[in-house]
Design an enzyme around this catalytic site. Sequence first.
Site, PDB file in Angstrom:
ATOM      1  N   ARG A 119      27.089  -1.374  -3.470  1.00 14.57           N
ATOM      2  CA  ARG A 119      28.041  -0.819  -4.445  1.00 14.57           C
ATOM      3  C   ARG A 119      27.351   0.188  -5.360  1.00 14.57           C
ATOM      4  O   ARG A 119      27.971   1.139  -5.814  1.00 14.57           O
ATOM      5  CB  ARG A 119      28.696  -1.931  -5.267  1.00 14.57           C
ATOM      6  CG  ARG A 119      27.719  -2.768  -6.052  1.00 14.57           C
ATOM      7  CD  ARG A 119      28.428  -3.827  -6.880  1.00 14.57           C
ATOM      8  NE  ARG A 119      27.466  -4.795  -7.387  1.00 14.57           N
ATOM      9  CZ  ARG A 119      27.652  -5.540  -8.454  1.00 14.57           C
ATOM     10  NH1 ARG A 119      28.772  -5.448  -9.138  1.00 14.57           N
ATOM     11  NH2 ARG A 119      26.742  -6.397  -8.844  1.00 14.57           N
TER      12      ARG A 119
ATOM     13  N   SER B  12      31.970  -3.300 -12.189  1.00 17.07           N
ATOM     14  CA  SER B  12      31.714  -3.950 -10.897  1.00 17.07           C
ATOM     15  C   SER B  12      31.588  -2.928  -9.777  1.00 17.07           C
ATOM     16  O   SER B  12      30.860  -3.134  -8.816  1.00 17.07           O
ATOM     17  CB  SER B  12      32.851  -4.920 -10.562  1.00 17.07           C
ATOM     18  OG  SER B  12      32.909  -5.946 -11.518  1.00 17.07           O
TER      19      SER B  12
ATOM     20  N   GLU C 206      47.152  -2.630  -8.810  1.00 16.59           N
ATOM     21  CA  GLU C 206      46.574  -1.942  -7.654  1.00 16.59           C
ATOM     22  C   GLU C 206      47.622  -1.174  -6.861  1.00 16.59           C
ATOM     23  O   GLU C 206      47.332  -0.101  -6.309  1.00 16.59           O
ATOM     24  CB  GLU C 206      45.851  -2.947  -6.748  1.00 16.59           C
ATOM     25  CG  GLU C 206      44.619  -3.591  -7.384  1.00 16.59           C
ATOM     26  CD  GLU C 206      44.941  -4.783  -8.296  1.00 16.59           C
ATOM     27  OE1 GLU C 206      46.131  -5.177  -8.372  1.00 16.59           O
ATOM     28  OE2 GLU C 206      44.005  -5.306  -8.918  1.00 16.59           O
TER      29      GLU C 206
ATOM     30  N   PHE D 177      41.608  -6.536  -3.006  1.00 20.85           N
ATOM     31  CA  PHE D 177      42.707  -5.887  -3.724  1.00 20.85           C
ATOM     32  C   PHE D 177      42.899  -4.444  -3.269  1.00 20.85           C
ATOM     33  O   PHE D 177      43.855  -3.783  -3.679  1.00 20.85           O
ATOM     34  CB  PHE D 177      42.452  -5.940  -5.236  1.00 20.85           C
ATOM     35  CG  PHE D 177      42.040  -7.303  -5.719  1.00 20.85           C
ATOM     36  CD1 PHE D 177      42.681  -8.436  -5.241  1.00 20.85           C
ATOM     37  CD2 PHE D 177      41.002  -7.463  -6.625  1.00 20.85           C
ATOM     38  CE1 PHE D 177      42.293  -9.705  -5.650  1.00 20.85           C
ATOM     39  CE2 PHE D 177      40.607  -8.721  -7.038  1.00 20.85           C
ATOM     40  CZ  PHE D 177      41.245  -9.855  -6.562  1.00 20.85           C
TER      41      PHE D 177
ATOM     42  N   HIS E 123      32.628  -5.634  -3.002  1.00 20.41           N
ATOM     43  CA  HIS E 123      32.671  -7.097  -2.954  1.00 20.41           C
ATOM     44  C   HIS E 123      33.376  -7.599  -1.697  1.00 20.41           C
ATOM     45  O   HIS E 123      34.137  -8.559  -1.724  1.00 20.41           O
ATOM     46  CB  HIS E 123      33.351  -7.656  -4.208  1.00 20.41           C
ATOM     47  CG  HIS E 123      32.556  -7.430  -5.462  1.00 20.41           C
ATOM     48  ND1 HIS E 123      32.139  -6.191  -5.856  1.00 20.41           N
ATOM     49  CD2 HIS E 123      32.129  -8.290  -6.427  1.00 20.41           C
ATOM     50  CE1 HIS E 123      31.467  -6.276  -6.994  1.00 20.41           C
ATOM     51  NE2 HIS E 123      31.440  -7.538  -7.365  1.00 20.41           N
TER      52      HIS E 123
ATOM     53  N   ASP F 200      32.642 -16.491  -6.402  1.00 20.17           N
ATOM     54  CA  ASP F 200      34.072 -16.369  -6.730  1.00 20.17           C
ATOM     55  C   ASP F 200      34.963 -17.090  -5.718  1.00 20.17           C
ATOM     56  O   ASP F 200      36.099 -17.440  -6.025  1.00 20.17           O
ATOM     57  CB  ASP F 200      34.485 -14.898  -6.819  1.00 20.17           C
ATOM     58  CG  ASP F 200      34.134 -14.297  -8.172  1.00 20.17           C
ATOM     59  OD1 ASP F 200      33.823 -15.067  -9.102  1.00 20.17           O
ATOM     60  OD2 ASP F 200      34.174 -13.061  -8.302  1.00 20.17           O
TER      61      ASP F 200
ATOM     62  N   ARG G  24      28.355  -6.562  -2.734  1.00 25.13           N
ATOM     63  CA  ARG G  24      27.752  -6.945  -4.006  1.00 25.13           C
ATOM     64  C   ARG G  24      26.289  -7.345  -3.945  1.00 25.13           C
ATOM     65  O   ARG G  24      25.537  -7.058  -4.876  1.00 25.13           O
ATOM     66  CB  ARG G  24      28.579  -8.105  -4.574  1.00 25.13           C
ATOM     67  CG  ARG G  24      28.055  -8.661  -5.876  1.00 25.13           C
ATOM     68  CD  ARG G  24      29.081  -9.615  -6.475  1.00 25.13           C
ATOM     69  NE  ARG G  24      28.642 -10.114  -7.767  1.00 25.13           N
ATOM     70  CZ  ARG G  24      28.286 -11.375  -7.996  1.00 25.13           C
ATOM     71  NH1 ARG G  24      28.310 -12.266  -7.021  1.00 25.13           N
ATOM     72  NH2 ARG G  24      27.908 -11.745  -9.195  1.00 25.13           N
TER      73      ARG G  24
END
Lengths: 317, 280
Positions: free
Chosen positions: A12, A39, A60, A85, A111, A119, A169
Amino acid sequence: MEIEILGNKDTRSGFGEGLAELGRTNANVVALCADLTGSLKMDAFLKENPERFFQIGIAEANMMCIAAGMTIGGKIPFTGTFANFSTGRVYDQIRQSIAYSQKNVKICASHAGLTLGEDGATHQTLEDIGMMRMLPNMTVIVPADFNQTKQATIAIADHQGPVYLRFGRPVMPIFIKPDALFVIGKADIIKEGHDVTIIACGHLVWKSIEAIKVLEERGISVELINMHTIKPLDEAAILRSVAKTKCVVTAEEHMINGGLGEAVSQVLARKMPVPQEFVGVNDTFGESGTPMELMTKYGIDTEDIINAALKALARKG
Amino acid sequence: MENTKLVGIASQVRRDILRMVHAVSSGHPGGSLGCADFLTFLYFEKLRFDSNNFTMDGKNEDLFFLSNGHISPVWYSVLARSGYFQVAELATFRKISSRLQGHPSTDKKLPGIRMASGSLGQGLSVGIGAAITKKLNHDNHLVFTLHGDGELQEGQIWEAAMYAAANKVDNLIATIDYNGRQIDGDLDQVLALGNLSAKWEAFGWEVLEMDGHNFDAIRSVMENAISLTGKGKPIVIIMKTEMGQGVDFMMGTHKWHGSAPNDQQLESALSQLSESIGDY
């Protein structure tokens, strides 16, 4: 095998650096984010180009269609949010307003996969490559490391049409040179060999490099292809390699259903049927854990690639 | 343009709509007839565009997006009658290989269309995006969108409404076709919208109301709406219309939302609408 580790970083951050560079070099590039600026590592672009950065909030669907609308008049929108998303949540918006409408939107998804880690399964999309490669007009790119993610981010700005760019990530080794040439749709041959072909994408390219060290100690010669572009797929690279090795392993941080392995098997079934083993997640959701624990538990670790290669070799007879 | 001329064009547009859907026994005449006056006014009096030189980017032109794509017949007719393509092509509506798809699309390159629509709720966000790009390009032309009232049941509309107000997207005029009917029946029976003006006001929009079948009213409200652009708020027009307007047996019911007339019904409907500038 001599593969030099140039450092350790998350992919990322490669996206963030690439986007920042585009901010300096391409006045038409605009960035949109759904409340995940940090992020996605979009801070540098935001700081240098506040007038071209659009904070959409946690909406989104709205973000995807605003991006589609912004192309009318010549802007090149890069959307940023988590892979989950960026795809499943907004599939219909992407389908109608971006893919079918052939809009020049770059969907940048962080991610992705299990390595999002703690998560858990709500955020660990393992279906996104499949969903996106099914859409006509969509280009799907999964770069292998930090440097390649930066190169891919810069490259897609010059590509006319919708693109899905998938990255992640965890901090992983960097092994692609910063000045390497990245061409959409042209696979990297990381290493040549003659007994078995491994075709991998994303974080699994590094895992494959680790697996090859073990396989070579056992006297097995492996060819490793970094298939960073899942669509359009570099069929020539696959066929050239498999003609030599006569068996193949595919490796990806994604469901076996719908992913890179399926794309490869479609080519082989039509043009050069050979034994193929699939390293991927087998029709199950993930869970909380560290990235490396998850890769081990869900069968996408170094050991799984080694075993798959041995199995493919055995099936070749 | 004189009202009598607009009335004549709108009557022709209604004939086009009915003949198009009749020819393929499919399509959506109800909402199309209801929006014929508005779209005729927009394209023949207000919108600034060059139909002879259509570009996807539409720089230095006003832009229109049809969010409720199922009323494609009225849009196709108005686009053809405005010179975007030959009116004869209206005869290909919904037929195989036609540029006039059941719902508007860009992939067959029909001039006048910049975004596919049909899956509801997306057009307001698209309009916001186009309006932002106009600002970035220092292009002071406007963006217009049209939405069904049933379409407001989609959540994305309210994401877009919140965004446009918070970010002062004030070069955008959205119009709601408030006919009170949808496929399954009256809107109030399916899912009532409550106090629609109050909702838009609460979201931070400039709200206007308009009779969608009176050209004096349309002119006055549209001019007011345009005068309100550039003042920090997006603008929405709640346009009262009658589904099926202009054909007596198609009015007062939701039944003609998505069904085409048969031969006899077409004859009866066409007898109520003058052929002002010639059928295609």
